[in-house]
Design an enzyme around this catalytic site. Structure first.
Site, PDB file in Angstrom:
ATOM      1  N   LYS A 117       0.828  -1.211   0.000  1.00  0.00           N
ATOM      2  CA  LYS A 117       0.000   0.000   0.000  1.00  0.00           C
ATOM      3  C   LYS A 117       0.861   1.259   0.000  1.00  0.00           C
ATOM      4  O   LYS A 117       0.500   2.259  -0.616  1.00  0.00           O
ATOM      5  CB  LYS A 117      -0.948   0.010   1.209  1.00  0.00           C
ATOM      6  CG  LYS A 117      -2.082  -0.983   1.043  1.00  0.00           C
ATOM      7  CD  LYS A 117      -3.171  -0.820   2.066  1.00  0.00           C
ATOM      8  CE  LYS A 117      -4.287  -1.816   1.805  1.00  0.00           C
ATOM      9  NZ  LYS A 117      -5.252  -1.935   2.887  1.00  0.00           N
ATOM     10  N   LYS A 199      -4.275  -9.660  -6.918  1.00  0.00           N
ATOM     11  CA  LYS A 199      -5.478  -9.937  -6.126  1.00  0.00           C
ATOM     12  C   LYS A 199      -6.642  -9.058  -6.609  1.00  0.00           C
ATOM     13  O   LYS A 199      -6.422  -7.903  -6.959  1.00  0.00           O
ATOM     14  CB  LYS A 199      -5.127  -9.588  -4.673  1.00  0.00           C
ATOM     15  CG  LYS A 199      -6.101 -10.023  -3.635  1.00  0.00           C
ATOM     16  CD  LYS A 199      -5.640  -9.596  -2.254  1.00  0.00           C
ATOM     17  CE  LYS A 199      -5.719  -8.100  -2.074  1.00  0.00           C
ATOM     18  NZ  LYS A 199      -5.531  -7.633  -0.691  1.00  0.00           N
ATOM     19  N   LYS A 202     -10.919  -3.765  -4.401  1.00  0.00           N
ATOM     20  CA  LYS A 202     -11.836  -2.662  -4.707  1.00  0.00           C
ATOM     21  C   LYS A 202     -11.093  -1.393  -5.092  1.00  0.00           C
ATOM     22  O   LYS A 202     -11.669  -0.470  -5.659  1.00  0.00           O
ATOM     23  CB  LYS A 202     -12.800  -2.411  -3.549  1.00  0.00           C
ATOM     24  CG  LYS A 202     -12.194  -2.346  -2.183  1.00  0.00           C
ATOM     25  CD  LYS A 202     -13.311  -2.457  -1.150  1.00  0.00           C
ATOM     26  CE  LYS A 202     -12.781  -2.807   0.221  1.00  0.00           C
ATOM     27  NZ  LYS A 202     -13.818  -3.239   1.132  1.00  0.00           N
TER      28      LYS A 202
HETATM   29  P1  TYM Z   1     -10.733  -5.891   3.822  1.00  0.00           P
HETATM   30  O1  TYM Z   1     -11.787  -4.905   4.202  1.00  0.00           O
HETATM   31  O2  TYM Z   1      -9.697  -5.504   2.835  1.00  0.00           O
HETATM   32  O3  TYM Z   1     -11.390  -7.214   3.281  1.00  0.00           O
HETATM   33  C1  TYM Z   1     -12.422  -7.877   4.002  1.00  0.00           C
HETATM   34  C2  TYM Z   1     -12.249  -9.365   3.878  1.00  0.00           C
HETATM   35  O4  TYM Z   1     -12.255  -9.769   2.514  1.00  0.00           O
HETATM   36  C3  TYM Z   1     -11.115 -10.561   2.241  1.00  0.00           C
HETATM   37  N1  TYM Z   1     -10.673 -10.308   0.860  1.00  0.00           N
HETATM   38  C4  TYM Z   1     -10.416 -11.263  -0.036  1.00  0.00           C
HETATM   39  N2  TYM Z   1     -10.497 -12.613   0.049  1.00  0.00           N
HETATM   40  C5  TYM Z   1     -10.176 -13.310  -1.068  1.00  0.00           C
HETATM   41  N3  TYM Z   1      -9.803 -12.746  -2.232  1.00  0.00           N
HETATM   42  C6  TYM Z   1      -9.708 -11.406  -2.370  1.00  0.00           C
HETATM   43  N4  TYM Z   1      -9.353 -10.863  -3.531  1.00  0.00           N
HETATM   44  C7  TYM Z   1     -10.026 -10.596  -1.231  1.00  0.00           C
HETATM   45  N5  TYM Z   1     -10.057  -9.256  -1.008  1.00  0.00           N
HETATM   46  C8  TYM Z   1     -10.442  -9.099   0.277  1.00  0.00           C
HETATM   47  C9  TYM Z   1     -10.074 -10.120   3.248  1.00  0.00           C
HETATM   48  O5  TYM Z   1      -9.117 -11.134   3.459  1.00  0.00           O
HETATM   49  C10 TYM Z   1     -10.914  -9.844   4.469  1.00  0.00           C
HETATM   50  O6  TYM Z   1     -11.126 -11.022   5.208  1.00  0.00           O
HETATM   51  N6  TYM Z   1      -7.642  -5.713   7.703  1.00  0.00           N
HETATM   52  C11 TYM Z   1      -8.895  -6.230   7.231  1.00  0.00           C
HETATM   53  C12 TYM Z   1     -10.108  -5.820   8.052  1.00  0.00           C
HETATM   54  C13 TYM Z   1     -10.011  -6.064   9.518  1.00  0.00           C
HETATM   55  C14 TYM Z   1     -10.171  -7.310  10.162  1.00  0.00           C
HETATM   56  C15 TYM Z   1     -10.046  -7.012  11.574  1.00  0.00           C
HETATM   57  C16 TYM Z   1     -10.392  -8.598   9.729  1.00  0.00           C
HETATM   58  C17 TYM Z   1      -9.806  -5.115  10.468  1.00  0.00           C
HETATM   59  N7  TYM Z   1      -9.833  -5.691  11.711  1.00  0.00           N
HETATM   60  C18 TYM Z   1     -10.150  -8.023  12.508  1.00  0.00           C
HETATM   61  C19 TYM Z   1     -10.491  -9.613  10.691  1.00  0.00           C
HETATM   62  C20 TYM Z   1     -10.358  -9.326  12.060  1.00  0.00           C
HETATM   63  C21 TYM Z   1      -9.134  -5.730   5.819  1.00  0.00           C
HETATM   64  O7  TYM Z   1      -8.650  -4.705   5.434  1.00  0.00           O
HETATM   65  O8  TYM Z   1     -10.036  -6.440   5.144  1.00  0.00           O
END
Ligand code: TYM
Length: 333
Positions: A117, A199, A202
């Site tokens: 990032k 990957k 969004k």
């Molecule tokens: P975030 O908001 O980017 O994504 C949410 C969830 O979607 C999954 N994900 C994917 N899985 C498979 N293929 C993809 N291309 C893909 N893009 C996104 C992510 O793995 C995630 O599970 N840091 C985290 C949010 C967070 C969190 C937490 C998660 C904050 N605190 C505590 C679990 C526990 C994030 O940015 O996810």
């Protein structure tokens, strides 16, 4: 609630900005829904994580409401689970500060998501981007979490959460439970439709690279048809076949058919036929969710009431842990 809390505890979060894409659904949110059957689930819209990039305030508010409506449409049940907005429960930011004092600079420097990032946004490499995994650790550790359903890209963040929790416990005794990640068997990393080596995300500027949960059926079909593949015209796994493999994983996650089964089903068929089937499977999955989401967006009062109850319940649980942490360290009198 007290009897539910004897069940294993599940915690997970999702950022509200940018809308939800197929990777979110197949990598994490499908498991959010499934895990509710046998566990006590706590799910958070992690808006504090979203402000590492600049957002318009009104748009951010709308995105949070949309995220809540989408999670409800996807089957997060307010009767069974807690759904809340991270910034409304102040223990998250509070514990994050404390845990940052038990996290090494070197450990955070090694996080691939930070490196990725910060290289993509060199003009705004803020400290929040760097300490992002510590806030995530705080989210998880506040609730005595056993299981964290996430996609493959979060593995390193789950691992550092365990490292921080163990380090803290080694100093102060068993304060935190050590959580485990839960990853789907297929589609744990859904790849971009435009570049199968990257990957699906969004934030990708190319809108054809991802399928959004709000996409209409025509858009879904068009994007699948355009998906980058190879010239070998055989539906099978293999080197140089990342594009087809990605579509096979997506199809498998939508239909519950194994990859072996898909290879035999489509033996001798061409990419056009396969892509049509993938699009059909995606539409069957997404259409009802999208329509439910639209209905929920017409009843924002209901959505807000779910979030309010969720906030109260999350505060109640997390404050107990905050007190325990403060006492362990010797903060306050
Ligand atoms: P975030 O908001 O980017 O994504 C949410 C969830 O979607 C999954 N994900 C994917 N899985 C498979 N293929 C993809 N291309 C893909 N893009 C996104 C992510 O793995 C995630 O599970 N840091 C985290 C949010 C967070 C969190 C937490 C998660 C904050 N605190 C505590 C679990 C526990 C994030 O940015 O996810």
């Amino acid at each position: 609630m007290s009897s539910d809390i004897k069940k294993p505890i599940v915690f997970s979060g999702i950022q509200p900005t940018g809308g939800f894409q197929l990777g979110n659904l197949l990598g994490a949110l499908k498991n959010w829904e499934l895990l509710q059957r046998e566990n006590f689930c706590i799910y958070s819209i992690v808006d504090l994580h979203s402000i590492t990039v600049r957002n318009d305030p009104e748009e951010l508010k709308l995105k949070i409401t949309e995220a809540a409506a989408m999670l409800l449409a996807l089957g997060v049940s307010p009767e069974k689970s807690i759904l809340f907005i991270q910034s409304q429960v102040s223990s998250h930011a509070e514990l994050s500060w404390i845990l940052s004092c038990y996290t090494q600079f070197g450990e955070l420097s090694r996080m691939t998501q930070f490196k990725d990032k910060s290289s993509k946004n060199p003009e705004n490499v803020n400290a929040g981007l760097f300490t992002y995994p510590v806030l995530m650790a705080a989210d998880i550790l506040l609730y005595n979490t056993d299981l964290v359903p996430v996609g493959d890209d979060q593995r390193q963040h789950i691992e550092i959460t365990r490292v921080i929790a163990n380090r803290f416990n080694n100093i102060y005794g068993d304060v935190f439970k050590i959580p485990e990640g839960v990853y789907p068997k297929v589609a744990s990393r859904v790849m971009s439709l435009a570049d199968p080596k990257a990957k699906m995300s969004k934030s990708d500027p190319n809108k054809n690279a991802r399928i959004m949960m709000t996409d209409e059926n025509d858009a879904i079909r068009k994007k699948v048809r355009r998906a980058v593949t190879d010239s070998d015209n055989q539906i099978r796994r293999g080197i140089g076949k990342e594009g087809i493999e990605n579509l096979m994983e997506i199809y498998s996650a939508c239909t519950n058919k194994s990859l072996d089964c898909i290879e035999s089903e489509f033996a001798g068929k061409n990419y056009g036929e396969f892509k049509n089937q993938v699009a059909d499977a995606l539409i069957s999955l997404i259409e009802p969710l999208r329509e439910k989401y639209k209905e929920l967006m017409k009843d924002k009062k209901y959505v807000f009431s779910v979030l309010k109850t969720g906030k109260e319940k999350a505060m109640e649980i997390s404050e107990v842990m905050m007190k325990r942490v403060n006492e362990a360290i010797g903060l306050g009198l």
